[in-house]
Enzyme design. Sequence first.
Site, mmCIF file in Angstrom:
data_model
loop_
_atom_site.group_PDB
_atom_site.id
_atom_site.type_symbol
_atom_site.label_atom_id
_atom_site.label_comp_id
_atom_site.label_asym_id
_atom_site.label_seq_id
_atom_site.Cartn_x
_atom_site.Cartn_y
_atom_site.Cartn_z
ATOM 1 N N HIS A 1 0.835 -1.203 0.000
ATOM 2 C CA HIS A 1 0.000 0.000 0.000
ATOM 3 C C HIS A 1 0.866 1.248 0.000
ATOM 4 O O HIS A 1 1.922 1.285 0.606
ATOM 5 C CB HIS A 1 -0.995 0.016 1.161
ATOM 6 C CG HIS A 1 -0.425 -0.219 2.522
ATOM 7 N ND1 HIS A 1 0.073 -1.439 2.932
ATOM 8 C CD2 HIS A 1 -0.288 0.617 3.575
ATOM 9 C CE1 HIS A 1 0.479 -1.354 4.185
ATOM 10 N NE2 HIS A 1 0.289 -0.116 4.602
ATOM 11 N N HIS B 1 0.957 5.283 0.800
ATOM 12 C CA HIS B 1 0.304 6.353 1.549
ATOM 13 C C HIS B 1 0.504 7.674 0.813
ATOM 14 O O HIS B 1 1.612 7.973 0.365
ATOM 15 C CB HIS B 1 0.948 6.520 2.931
ATOM 16 C CG HIS B 1 0.811 5.334 3.831
ATOM 17 N ND1 HIS B 1 -0.217 5.200 4.728
ATOM 18 C CD2 HIS B 1 1.580 4.223 3.977
ATOM 19 C CE1 HIS B 1 -0.069 4.068 5.397
ATOM 20 N NE2 HIS B 1 1.007 3.446 4.952
#
Length: 138
Positions: free
Chosen positions: A98, A100
């Site tokens: 992931h 950010h």
Amino acid sequence: MSCIFCRIVAGEIPAEVVAKDEGAVAFLDINPLADGHVVIVPRKHVALVEEMTADDAASLFRTVVRLVGPVRKALAADATTIGVNDGEASGQTIPHVHVHIVPRWKGDGAGTIHTIFPRKTKRTVAEAAAAIRKALGG
Ligand SMILES: [Zn+2]
């Protein structure tokens, strides 16, 4: 399916989704570091960046590029910090890649990526470069 990000991608867990495309889903971090802190995950479960195919990585980063400007505009931010914790020792708590995007403002009190490191190096820059070139097969 126990991965929380896979469950968000599948729509099994509610999230504040802000964008979806064929390769990735973007939603707001449930524990935001700042207003508008977005997390972008590939639809396909993969734990680490180095396990991604080049096409999947390109697809994920296309979504990051698409989002950065609108996130900045929506939050009237001066900048963004974009980061990936890759591996448990880096602080990656969910083993699904992931990215950010954290909006930033002048004087927001947060540091740069450089400020998270104590700069305890054990090798010279040349030694580290040689080790990486060797690992690359060069
Ligand atoms: Zn997953």
